[in-house]
Design a protein around this motif. Structure first.
Motif, PDB file in Angstrom:
ATOM      1  N   ASP A   1       0.838  -1.209   0.000  1.00  0.00           N
ATOM      2  CA  ASP A   1       0.000   0.000   0.000  1.00  0.00           C
ATOM      3  C   ASP A   1       0.870   1.255   0.000  1.00  0.00           C
ATOM      4  O   ASP A   1       0.568   2.232  -0.695  1.00  0.00           O
ATOM      5  CB  ASP A   1      -0.925   0.016   1.224  1.00  0.00           C
ATOM      6  CG  ASP A   1      -2.144  -0.853   1.036  1.00  0.00           C
ATOM      7  OD1 ASP A   1      -2.411  -1.236  -0.118  1.00  0.00           O
ATOM      8  OD2 ASP A   1      -2.811  -1.164   2.034  1.00  0.00           O
ATOM      9  N   LEU A   2       1.932   1.229   0.794  1.00  0.00           N
ATOM     10  CA  LEU A   2       2.849   2.363   0.844  1.00  0.00           C
ATOM     11  C   LEU A   2       3.534   2.563  -0.504  1.00  0.00           C
ATOM     12  O   LEU A   2       3.612   3.682  -1.009  1.00  0.00           O
ATOM     13  CB  LEU A   2       3.903   2.142   1.932  1.00  0.00           C
ATOM     14  CG  LEU A   2       5.012   3.198   2.029  1.00  0.00           C
ATOM     15  CD1 LEU A   2       4.434   4.536   2.472  1.00  0.00           C
ATOM     16  CD2 LEU A   2       6.104   2.748   2.991  1.00  0.00           C
ATOM     17  N   ALA A   3       4.011   1.460  -1.076  1.00  0.00           N
ATOM     18  CA  ALA A   3       4.695   1.543  -2.368  1.00  0.00           C
ATOM     19  C   ALA A   3       3.753   2.053  -3.454  1.00  0.00           C
ATOM     20  O   ALA A   3       4.109   2.918  -4.263  1.00  0.00           O
ATOM     21  CB  ALA A   3       5.244   0.172  -2.749  1.00  0.00           C
ATOM     22  N   LYS A   4       2.534   1.531  -3.478  1.00  0.00           N
ATOM     23  CA  LYS A   4       1.558   1.954  -4.483  1.00  0.00           C
ATOM     24  C   LYS A   4       1.242   3.438  -4.333  1.00  0.00           C
ATOM     25  O   LYS A   4       1.144   4.174  -5.325  1.00  0.00           O
ATOM     26  CB  LYS A   4       0.283   1.128  -4.333  1.00  0.00           C
ATOM     27  CG  LYS A   4      -0.778   1.433  -5.373  1.00  0.00           C
ATOM     28  CD  LYS A   4      -2.002   0.547  -5.176  1.00  0.00           C
ATOM     29  CE  LYS A   4      -3.090   0.868  -6.200  1.00  0.00           C
ATOM     30  NZ  LYS A   4      -4.291   0.014  -5.997  1.00  0.00           N
ATOM     31  N   PHE A   5       1.091   3.883  -3.090  1.00  0.00           N
ATOM     32  CA  PHE A   5       0.786   5.293  -2.840  1.00  0.00           C
ATOM     33  C   PHE A   5       1.915   6.204  -3.307  1.00  0.00           C
ATOM     34  O   PHE A   5       1.686   7.180  -4.025  1.00  0.00           O
ATOM     35  CB  PHE A   5       0.525   5.504  -1.344  1.00  0.00           C
ATOM     36  CG  PHE A   5       0.557   6.937  -0.910  1.00  0.00           C
ATOM     37  CD1 PHE A   5      -0.420   7.818  -1.324  1.00  0.00           C
ATOM     38  CD2 PHE A   5       1.581   7.405  -0.096  1.00  0.00           C
ATOM     39  CE1 PHE A   5      -0.389   9.158  -0.940  1.00  0.00           C
ATOM     40  CE2 PHE A   5       1.619   8.726   0.298  1.00  0.00           C
ATOM     41  CZ  PHE A   5       0.632   9.607  -0.124  1.00  0.00           C
TER      42      PHE A   5
END
Length: 385
Positions: free
Chosen positions: A129-133
């Motif tokens: 989720d962090l990477a996608k954001f």
């Protein structure tokens, strides 16, 4: 003159064991090599090799990026890659980041990158989720934490209050982090308040569709004025939904969609009625609108005027939602379990729980084949004219 041939063969293996290679052939005079050209070539080859093997870039992208950056030593890039991978970034994520901001490889991982990663983790982002954001807007990692990110998010929290709501808003539109509060967000919010939009609905706008709030104040003012002129109630949620739909659709696309509806017999009043009932209808592609309208009018023999009263249907999938429901109703009608003059549009518009209670669980004992119909495993033959 003595010629010097410098060849570099880069070989990488994919998962299916297919070998691809790129051969660089440079012809350089001994004089040129002593003047530093050979060193420049070696740096270029090191850069390309590193971008492919450590960052996951394909050959073409790596050679293109090598024209913008030079990797002399891999110490700093290695630290950046290690930090990103430790925090859930895959090679695909890293390649996407570098495609827009190749100089990210030279950012200070301790002073520049890690504090931002830890900050967003404290809000609730983690792993993929962090990477996608962070990949959704590559500028975030390069903006100042103290001068841009924290002040902007503190401003947002005056409307949406909790970290959970904040992460929801950021997942909807990550670029709001980089927005100018004084020049953009504050003037646009003032415009909404000027029309009488309550703070509770402004808060919902941040969590439902924050992107329109980042428009230039001139563009935002124009769209808000058009929504108001159409007669939307500023106290209702439909006002901000309409604002979002109109701001996301340029004039040409808007007119094409309107004309598509009119080609099936809708009047201007019916078009406006449908938009006011469900403003999100204009976020649907023109192709999908035509496909659904054609099915309703030409396959189900429904009146275009009646369809205009149920614009929610244009947000649904024809293949996964509407046709399976029609198949269920077709089976029940053929067995005489429901009347053929059923309000079909109302049944198709029912929420999942209501439809299943009315037509599936109620009749599955008498007509077990409706389970296959509901799961899309039966074809729809039509109800007749």
């Amino acid at each position: 003159m003595l010629r010097f041939f410098c060849k570099t063969l880069l070989i990488t293996k994919s998962k299916d064991s297919t070998i691809s290679h790129a051969l660089f052939l440079r012809t350089i005079s001994s004089k040129e090599s002593t003047s530093g050209t050979l060193g420049s070539i070696n740096k270029e080859n090191l850069t390309i090799s590193y971008l492919m093997n450590s960052c996951g870039l394909p050959f073409k992208a790596a050679t293109s990026m090598a024209q913008k950056i030079r990797i002399v030593t891999t110490e700093r890039p290695d630290s950046v890659i290690e930090l990103l991978q430790t925090n859930g970034f895959t090679k695909t994520h890293i390649a996407n980041l570098l495609a827009t901001y190749p100089r990210l490889l030279f950012a200070d991982p301790v002073k520049t990158l890690q504090p931002k990663i830890e900050f967003f983790q404290s809000l609730g982002f983690s792993g993929s989720d962090l990477a996608k954001f962070l990949c959704s807007d590559k500028a975030i990692l390069l903006r100042s934490l103290e001068k841009q990110i924290i002040p902007t998010l503190n401003f947002l929290k005056t409307f949406i209050h909790t970290d959970e709501n904040l992460t929801t808003a950021l997942k909807r539109y990550s670029s709001v982090v980089c927005c100018n509060v004084e020049k953009t967000l504050e003037p646009n919010i003032a415009t909404l308040r000027g029309y009488g939009v309550p703070k509770s609905n402004i808060s919902k706008m941040f969590t439902i569709q924050p992107k329109p709030l980042t428009l230039s104040d001139g563009r935002f003012n124009d769209v808000a004025a058009m929504v108001n002129e159409m007669g939307f109630d500023p106290n209702s949620l439909s006002f901000i939904l309409a604002l979002g739909s109109m701001s996301a659709t340029n004039k040409q696309k808007w007119e094409r969609k309107r004309e598509a509806f009119k080609s099936f017999g809708w009047s201007d009043d019916e078009f406006l009625l449908a938009f006011k009932v469900q403003p999100m209808v204009m976020r649907t592609s023109e192709k999908k609108l035509v496909k659904l309208m054609n099915f309703f009018v030409n396959d189900l023999y429904l009146s275009p005027s009646d369809v205009a009263k149920y614009p929610n249907l244009f947000l649904l999938s024809l293949e996964r939602r509407i046709i399976p429901r029609c198949s269920v109703l077709q089976v029940l009608m053929s067995k005489g379990l429901i009347e053929k003059d059923l309000n079909l549009l109302s049944a198709l518009n029912d929420n999942k729980k209501s439809f299943e209670k009315r037509f599936v669980t109620r009749y599955e004992g008498e007509a077990p084949e409706i389970i296959k119909a509901y799961e899309g495993e039966m074809g729809f033959l039509g109800f007749g004219s």
